[in-house]
Design an enzyme around this catalytic site. Structure first.
Site, PDB file in Angstrom:
ATOM      1  N   HIS A  12      58.599 -40.438  41.248  1.00 38.37           N
ATOM      2  CA  HIS A  12      57.209 -40.172  40.848  1.00 38.37           C
ATOM      3  C   HIS A  12      56.734 -41.347  39.998  1.00 38.37           C
ATOM      4  O   HIS A  12      57.116 -41.478  38.840  1.00 38.37           O
ATOM      5  CB  HIS A  12      57.103 -38.879  40.029  1.00 38.37           C
ATOM      6  CG  HIS A  12      55.698 -38.518  39.679  1.00 38.37           C
ATOM      7  ND1 HIS A  12      55.227 -37.234  39.749  1.00 38.37           N
ATOM      8  CD2 HIS A  12      54.648 -39.264  39.241  1.00 38.37           C
ATOM      9  CE1 HIS A  12      53.958 -37.192  39.376  1.00 38.37           C
ATOM     10  NE2 HIS A  12      53.583 -38.438  39.052  1.00 38.37           N
ATOM     11  N   ASP A 259      56.810 -40.925  36.213  1.00 37.39           N
ATOM     12  CA  ASP A 259      55.359 -40.830  36.047  1.00 37.39           C
ATOM     13  C   ASP A 259      54.812 -42.079  35.359  1.00 37.39           C
ATOM     14  O   ASP A 259      53.765 -42.023  34.707  1.00 37.39           O
ATOM     15  CB  ASP A 259      54.954 -39.565  35.269  1.00 37.39           C
ATOM     16  CG  ASP A 259      53.500 -39.181  35.556  1.00 37.39           C
ATOM     17  OD1 ASP A 259      52.921 -39.691  36.537  1.00 37.39           O
ATOM     18  OD2 ASP A 259      52.944 -38.381  34.787  1.00 37.39           O
TER      19      ASP A 259
HETATM   20  O1  DOR Z   1      49.489 -39.093  32.410  1.00 36.05           O
HETATM   21  C1  DOR Z   1      49.208 -39.147  33.591  1.00 36.05           C
HETATM   22  N1  DOR Z   1      48.833 -40.294  34.184  1.00 36.05           N
HETATM   23  N2  DOR Z   1      49.240 -38.019  34.303  1.00 36.05           N
HETATM   24  C2  DOR Z   1      48.802 -37.972  35.564  1.00 36.05           C
HETATM   25  O2  DOR Z   1      48.824 -36.922  36.129  1.00 36.05           O
HETATM   26  C3  DOR Z   1      48.232 -39.168  36.216  1.00 36.05           C
HETATM   27  C4  DOR Z   1      48.705 -40.395  35.603  1.00 36.05           C
HETATM   28  C5  DOR Z   1      47.893 -41.611  35.998  1.00 36.05           C
HETATM   29  O3  DOR Z   1      47.649 -41.775  37.192  1.00 36.05           O
HETATM   30  O4  DOR Z   1      47.532 -42.401  35.131  1.00 36.05           O
HETATM   31 ZN    ZN Z   2      51.876 -38.792  38.026  1.00 33.24          ZN
END
Ligand code: DOR
Ligand code: ZN
Length: 360
Positions: A12, A259
């Site tokens: 992710h 993430d």
């Molecule tokens: O903190 C986040 N950043 N959560 C998300 O769901 C998207 C991501 C982003 O694309 O910057």
């Molecule tokens: Zn994400």
């Protein structure tokens, strides 16, 4: 103290596009990443499977080709999920799976986070045949599990918050209605979600980020360390402990998904962009969160390198990298005349406890 592992998968991460994509791909290669799942919240978003990009949408086929070019073919595998919108239909899923390009679909709460204004409420896909088609074709569902539009304590409290709500009110219903659907609960942050995944069948897994294993909301608020601002928000110590227990258990259903989300501007006058950038530094932070040693190195390898690719049916890397308990520092990432600031630099702790070296 030194440990060698097979190259790992980040299942992710956000790479965006243009020169940000080139720079962030390189920082993933630097940290011995064997393969990636590249999120589809680009501008425009990846909402079709095959064909050329247009001004309204991008396709998995084109975005994947761009990621392959930017990485010089150095990743063993790249997955681009399809961004679920009101226009996604069962036929698209069936055809996409047949083409071999569609491996997973991403549910983002509408307007809930960065570039997420294209999604429809989760019930849409439960009712319009999309989840059924995914289940039939073996397409995995990547869930950003937060209810959008809550306020006050319902949005963020210790025992009730947007993620808690989602895992109590929607995910059990999805699992009940689609018992064979493979689901990855993305970047889980609460004890509620960790317990849910632990007690669910083998078709339900979860990714956990380094920041949610290391930090709580107190770290975000003390000194307002906005580089730690991401969604779902870092939570409370009981939640962090539950995530840590899940990750260090070595259980096959928990795996790495950073993430990592690059933002050239985090704080503005009217708020803050959500996302922590952990390119270059993620395995080192995971090692720190595990307090990696002889006793848990196997669980660490399962979590970082093995469980994720096994869940997705990806091949394992025969190349390796080494983590050593020795301080390491990284400069901010330069993109043109802008900078992307890695999480730890942004939190005022430039020196990491673990260093990483690749063997290729
Ligand atoms: O903190 C986040 N950043 N959560 C998300 O769901 C998207 C991501 C982003 O694309 O910057
Ligand atoms: Zn994400």
């Amino acid at each position: 103290m030194k440990f060698t592992f097979p190259k790992w998968y980040d299942l992710h991460a956000h790479f965006r596009q243009d020169n940000i994509l080139t720079a962030t791909i390189q920082s993933h290669l630097n940290m011995a990443c064997a393969g990636i799942l590249a999120m589809p919240n680009t501008k425009p978003p990846v909402t079709r499977v095959t064909g050329e990009n247009t001004n309204q949408y991008w396709t998995i086929e084109s975005y994947k080709a761009e990621l392959e070019r930017a990485s010089n073919g150095q990743f063993l595998d790249i997955i681009v999920p399809l961004y679920l919108t009101k226009d996604t239909n069962a036929e698209m899923i069936k055809e996409g799976a047949k083409s071999g390009l569609l491996k997973s679909c991403k549910y983002s709460p509408p307007h809930g986070t960065t570039n997420s204004e294209f999604g429809a409420p989760i019930k849409t896909y439960m009712e319009n045949g999309v989840f059924q088609a995914m289940s039939d074709a073996g397409v995995i569902l990547n869930i950003h599990g937060e209810e959008h539009g809550l306020s006050g304590e319902d949005y963020f409290g210790e025992n009730s918050n947007a993620e808690d709500y989602f895992y109590k009110n929607y995910v059990p219903e999805i699992v009940k209605q689609f018992p064979n659907l493979k689901i990855v609960c993305e970047h889980i942050t609460t004890k509620t979600a960790a317990d849910f995944v632990q007690n669910a069948g083998d078709n339900i897994a979860a990714t956990i980020t380094p920041q949610h294993l290391l930090y709580t909301v107190a770290d975000l608020l003390q000194g307002l360390k906005y580089h730690l601002y991401c969604l779902p928000l870092v939570k409370f110590e009981k939640d962090r402990q539950a995530l840590l227990n899940a990750a260090t258990s070595g259980h096959a259903k928990f795996f790495a998904g950073t993430d990592s989300a690059p933002h050239t501007t985090k704080a503005t006058e009217c708020g803050c962009a959500a996302g922590c950038f952990t390119g270059d530094i993620a395995p080192q932070l995971y090692a720190e969160s595990f307090d990696l040693d002889e006793s848990n190195k196997e669980a660490f390898e399962n979590f970082l390198c093995l469980n994720g690719p096994k869940f997705y049916g990806l091949s394992l890397s025969d190349e390796t990298f080494t983590l050593e308990k020795m301080p390491q520092e990284f400069p901010n990432l330069k993109v043109g005349n802008q900078e992307i600031i890695p999480l730890t630099n942004g939190m005022g702790r430039p020196s990491l406890a673990w260093s990483l070296s690749k063997h290729d």
